[in-house]
Design a protein around this motif. Structure first.
Motif, short mmCIF file in Angstrom:
data_model
loop_
_atom_site.label_atom_id
_atom_site.label_comp_id
_atom_site.label_asym_id
_atom_site.label_seq_id
_atom_site.Cartn_x
_atom_site.Cartn_y
_atom_site.Cartn_z
N PHE A 1 0.86 -1.17 0.07
CA PHE A 1 -0.02 -0.20 0.12
C PHE A 1 0.78 1.24 -0.02
N ASP A 2 0.63 2.20 -1.09
CA ASP A 2 1.11 3.30 -0.98
C ASP A 2 0.19 4.34 -0.45
N LEU A 3 0.60 4.95 0.59
CA LEU A 3 -0.06 5.88 1.41
C LEU A 3 0.23 7.15 0.89
N ASP A 4 -0.48 7.96 0.19
CA ASP A 4 -0.30 9.39 -0.17
C ASP A 4 -1.17 10.42 0.65
N PRO A 5 -0.55 11.31 1.38
CA PRO A 5 -1.21 12.33 2.32
C PRO A 5 -1.74 13.29 1.43
N ILE B 1 3.78 6.98 3.26
CA ILE B 1 4.50 5.80 3.97
C ILE B 1 4.26 4.65 2.95
N HIS B 2 4.99 3.90 3.04
CA HIS B 2 4.81 2.52 2.26
C HIS B 2 4.51 1.17 3.08
N VAL B 3 3.57 0.52 2.99
CA VAL B 3 3.46 -0.65 4.01
C VAL B 3 3.47 -1.66 2.99
MN LIG Z 1 3.61 7.67 -2.56
#
Ligand SMILES: [Mn+2]
Ligand SMILES: [Mn+2]
Length: 294
Positions: A130-134, A170-172
């Motif tokens: 999962f690529d979490l993009d704020p 953050i990368h999960v």
């Molecule tokens: Mn990203």
DNA sequence: ATCATCG
DNA sequence: CGATGATAGCGCTCA
DNA sequence: TGAGCG
């Protein structure tokens, strides 16, 4: 001299001074990748590599590079793949040794974006990511969402690790046995993401269009595709302060900030603690059956 | 950063 | 010569 | 088919 690489413009500023921290030069970048080779190479080895180059530093023009230039030394390893849409063959770099890392740095290839699969099984990624993009700025919010993603994965029997992207995200990362193709892994990730959005729709979105995200953290599953990629662990980023994508144990996540991990600070952390990414990484997993149903 | 192409 | 352009116009999803 | 996105 088949071994030698002539290094150039070592004093050129690649990252201007930022806050307390001094400017970072091209020479500093080369020193960084050489020193970090033992932890960087395992993340790059045998994976088609896309780089983002900044020949005049992070303040100048940049370009993606997938196809290895004709002028690359003959000892650079490549794999030729067909780009469907462009209908042409692309020779991707395989960054399997320190020399290649050095050459790439001298080419001003600041960001290293490997595929999620390796050449001996190109259609099967070895992680569900999962690529979490704020939305903008908010690393704090991203941390909270990352912890939720961790819970969700754990409820589904999957262990995962986290790293800063180097930017605000953050990368999960949940390592997988190479049993599933990109489509299967992506569909599974989408299913999980939709579930989290249903539970925590105030903080999380899977909305593709920016307009619909409304200040929420975007769960980006779009990295799970052949030819897609994201910055590898320990890769420098072309952002103010010369940050680096860096692994963080779950219990430390809410106590760090992305700029704790930079070209200046990371080598010392790695000397002290070794390859945290490798050490934190769970064994490759299977996807649970109930998530696989078409 | 490096090369090909164009004036 | 020097200036200019190209290097992902990718892969994917949704409308 | 194209816009939008990373
Ligand atoms: Mn990203
Ligand atoms: Mn993203």
């Amino acid at each position: 001299m088949p071994q030698g690489i002539e290094l150039s413009n070592l004093d050129k500023v690649f990252w201007p001074a930022h806050g307390e921290s001094p400017a970072v030069s091209k020479g500093d970048l080369i020193t960084y990748v050489e020193e970090m080779a033992p932890v960087l190479l395992p993340a790059l080895r045998n994976r088609p590599l896309t780089v983002i180059r900044y020949p005049n530093g992070t303040g100048g023009a940049s370009f993606y590079q997938k196809d290895t230039p004709k002028y690359a030394p003959e000892w650079i390893r490549t794999i030729t793949l067909h780009a469907t849409q462009a209908k042409r063959d692309v020779r991707y770099v395989l960054c399997n040794d320190r020399r290649t890392l050095r050459w790439l740095a001298n080419q001003a290839a600041i960001e290293l974006h490997p595929w999620l699969s390796r050449v001996d099984r190109l259609e099967r990624p070895d992680a569900l990511v999962f690529d979490l993009d704020p939305p903008e700025g908010g690393f704090e919010r991203t941390v909270q969402v990352a912890l939720m993603v961790r819970e969700l994965l754990r409820d589904n029997g999957l262990q995962a690790v986290a790293k800063t992207s180097g930017s605000k995200g953050i990368h999960v990362w949940a390592p997988l046995q190479r049993r599933y193709d990109y489509r299967t892994v992506r569909r599974t990730a989408e299913r999980l993401a939709a579930r989290l959005e249903a539970e925590a729709g105030d903080e999380v979105t899977t909305e593709f269009s920016k307009a619909g995200r409304g200040g929420r953290v975007y769960l980006d599953t779009g990295r799970l595709a052949p030819g897609a990629h994201m910055a590898s662990v320990y890769s420098p980023r072309a952002r103010p302060g010369a940050p680096v994508s860096f692994p963080v144990p779950w219990e430390d996540l809410s106590r760090v900030t992305p700029l704790d991990f930079t070209i200046a600070s990371v080598p010392e952390l790695v000397r002290a603690d070794g390859d945290r990414w490798k050490d934190l990484m769970p064994a490759p997993q299977r996807l649970p059956e109930d998530l696989l149903a078409d």
